[in-house]
Design an enzyme around this catalytic site. Sequence first.
Site, short mmCIF file in Angstrom:
data_model
loop_
_atom_site.label_atom_id
_atom_site.label_comp_id
_atom_site.label_asym_id
_atom_site.label_seq_id
_atom_site.Cartn_x
_atom_site.Cartn_y
_atom_site.Cartn_z
N SER A 40 0.80 -1.23 0.00
CA SER A 40 0.00 0.00 0.00
C SER A 40 0.83 1.27 0.00
O SER A 40 0.37 2.32 -0.46
CB SER A 40 -0.93 0.00 1.22
N HIS A 247 -0.91 5.75 6.72
CA HIS A 247 -0.32 5.70 5.38
C HIS A 247 -0.01 7.12 4.92
O HIS A 247 -0.61 8.07 5.39
CB HIS A 247 -1.28 5.04 4.38
#
Length: 265
Positions: A40, A247
């Site tokens: 990711s 993230h």
Amino acid sequence: MRSARAVSVATTAILLTLTTLFVAPSASAASARYVALGDSYSSGVGAGSYTSESGNCKRSTNAYPYLWKNANSPASFAFTACSGARTGDVLNNQLGPLDASTTLVSLSVGGNDAGFASTMQTCVLNSESSCLTAVANAKAYATNTLPGLLDNLYTKIHQKAPNAHVVVLGYPHLYQVGGSCIFGIGDTKRAAINSAADVLDDVIAKRVANVGFTYQDVRGRFTGHEICASGTQWLNSTVLPVDESYHPKAAGQSGGYLPAFTAGV
């Protein structure tokens, strides 16, 4: 007896030969045939603007592979990085575009193998001792099991793309310890999570060096932009959708990962 000049010339020639043997080939941007692999952090989860074809893989046009492609117009571009990918997922599902004509590969992987998501969940929702135990388990996995998985993956990448310059990127510290956050987890948990990133990055860097790929450390580039930093934060804290938590934001991809990758090309 050989003259000093002759010995010097011969020594120089030997050193040049050894340098040629051990320095990975560099890729010319305009003629590059580029394949972007990974998890990711490479697909761009958390950065928004996901491509419709990528589905749950959440490949973002704000991710560093896409940004590099737009800036350099390589001869070809294949983007197979996927949210949640482990080393086995990259091995089994992402290597299709690689072949002898591939000249450039990017990759980030290992965090999911070491249990990044579950460790963060434990640290956010449970006690300090539970968090420290989860971090210790993640470190043990990264130290004892992950090296073999990385070695296998790196070997397969080299076998399928023997002429490629491979750039492997690490992971940033998530938190600025002693930062400006009033709410959320405490500094003991934050420091423990950062220490797990250090162990993971050190393991990846060593395996990359052994295979002759190029490693790019992103921790320095994210310094001052972590969660709880007083300046611009390049990482999501707890957000919805929850899979985008912890993230890089679009700013983290463009300001942290893109220049790191570019420096390694």
